[in-house]
Write an enzyme that holds these catalytic residues in place. Structure first.
Site, PDB file in Angstrom:
ATOM      1  N   GLU A  54       0.861  -1.179   0.000  1.00  0.00           N
ATOM      2  CA  GLU A  54       0.000   0.000   0.000  1.00  0.00           C
ATOM      3  C   GLU A  54       0.897   1.228   0.000  1.00  0.00           C
ATOM      4  OE1 GLU A  54      -2.755   2.544  -0.263  1.00  0.00           O
ATOM      5  OE2 GLU A  54      -1.553   2.773   1.548  1.00  0.00           O
ATOM      6  N   CYS A  85       5.395  -2.130  -8.651  1.00  0.00           N
ATOM      7  CA  CYS A  85       3.998  -1.845  -8.334  1.00  0.00           C
ATOM      8  C   CYS A  85       3.903  -0.625  -7.408  1.00  0.00           C
ATOM      9  CB  CYS A  85       3.304  -3.069  -7.748  1.00  0.00           C
ATOM     10  SG  CYS A  85       1.498  -2.951  -7.827  1.00  0.00           S
ATOM     11  N   ILE A 140      -1.369  -6.773 -10.536  1.00  0.00           N
ATOM     12  CA  ILE A 140      -2.360  -6.848  -9.465  1.00  0.00           C
ATOM     13  C   ILE A 140      -2.722  -5.421  -9.065  1.00  0.00           C
ATOM     14  CG2 ILE A 140      -2.884  -7.672  -7.138  1.00  0.00           C
ATOM     15  CD1 ILE A 140      -0.760  -9.836  -7.525  1.00  0.00           C
ATOM     16  N   HIS A 176       4.427  -7.226 -10.968  1.00  0.00           N
ATOM     17  CA  HIS A 176       5.128  -7.923  -9.890  1.00  0.00           C
ATOM     18  C   HIS A 176       6.069  -8.981 -10.471  1.00  0.00           C
ATOM     19  CE1 HIS A 176       2.853  -6.495  -6.296  1.00  0.00           C
ATOM     20  NE2 HIS A 176       1.910  -6.269  -7.196  1.00  0.00           N
ATOM     21  N   GLU A 178       8.371 -10.567  -9.063  1.00  0.00           N
ATOM     22  CA  GLU A 178       8.726 -11.589  -8.073  1.00  0.00           C
ATOM     23  C   GLU A 178       7.743 -12.750  -8.038  1.00  0.00           C
ATOM     24  OE1 GLU A 178       5.768  -9.049  -5.859  1.00  0.00           O
ATOM     25  OE2 GLU A 178       7.247  -8.795  -7.453  1.00  0.00           O
TER      26      GLU A 178
END
Length: 205
Positions: A54, A85, A140, A176, A178
């Site tokens: 966040e 992100c 995402i 992302h 990862e």
């Protein structure tokens, strides 16, 4: 060996750590991972990673602990950073959101959670400059880069939107990297990138 610092407030810290280690192994470079939660850690790091999570919460902690100025000094010294992100939002010049204190270490303007307005998550093969084969990018509730300034180079686009950029030794992605066994984005940011100074900090085993 290099010391890789990962901002460990939120996000996939262990997954990023594993990806950095895999990327280092491909160059016969060992990596020590250190988690960053307070000031005083960043100056000892050779490379830094700002993961997802966040963005408002992460930026508040960076500001409160004084980590933000340490990251900016790291970048000014020409040392590599990978931001993913929410990390992209924090690294940007402008996030168009007063709740986010951006680091202004990459010359882009970002729209937070832009893809999330239509779809929560998806995976797409991306052609990324510097990679021979498409990268399986996982999005995402991803941000969109509205504008890339003259100091930023677009490395990849999705539906005409920049989703990976580079500004000097800073690489940032809206996705992302990862969340896949493919560690080429971490490799591109930290080891294969000739525009950074990581080679001066490593010795092969």
């Amino acid at each position: 060996m290099i010391q890789a610092g990962v901002v460990a407030v939120q996000g996939d810290v262990s997954e990023h750590a594993a990806a950095i280690r895999r990327a280092g192994e491909s160059h016969s470079i060992s990596v020590e991972i250190v988690e960053i939660r307070q000031s005083g850690v960043v100056p000892d790091c050779d490379v830094l990673l700002i993961p997802g999570g966040e963005s408002t919460a992460i930026s508040r902690l960076l500001d409160r602990e004084g980590i933000d100025t340490e990251i900016q000094a790291h970048v000014e010294a020409g040392k590599p950073v990978l931001a993913t992100c929410a990390g992209l939002i924090i690294a940007a010049r402008d996030a168009k959101d007063d709740r986010v204190e951006t680091l202004d270490i990459i010359d882009v303007t970002v729209d937070r959670n832009a893809f999330g307005r239509q779809i929560d998550s998806f995976e797409a093969p991306l052609d990324v400059d510097g990679l021979d084969e498409p990268f399986p990018a996982v999005f995402i509730r991803a941000p969109v880069i509205d504008a890339a300034g003259e100091d930023a180079t677009v490395l990849a686009q999705w539906e005409d939107n920049p989703v990976a950029v580079q500004d000097g030794a800073v690489v940032a992605t809206a996705f992302h990297p990862e969340l896949t066994p493919d560690s080429r984005i971490h490799d591109l940011a930290f080891f294969a990138n000739q525009n950074n100074n990581v080679d001066t900090a490593v010795s092969t085993d």
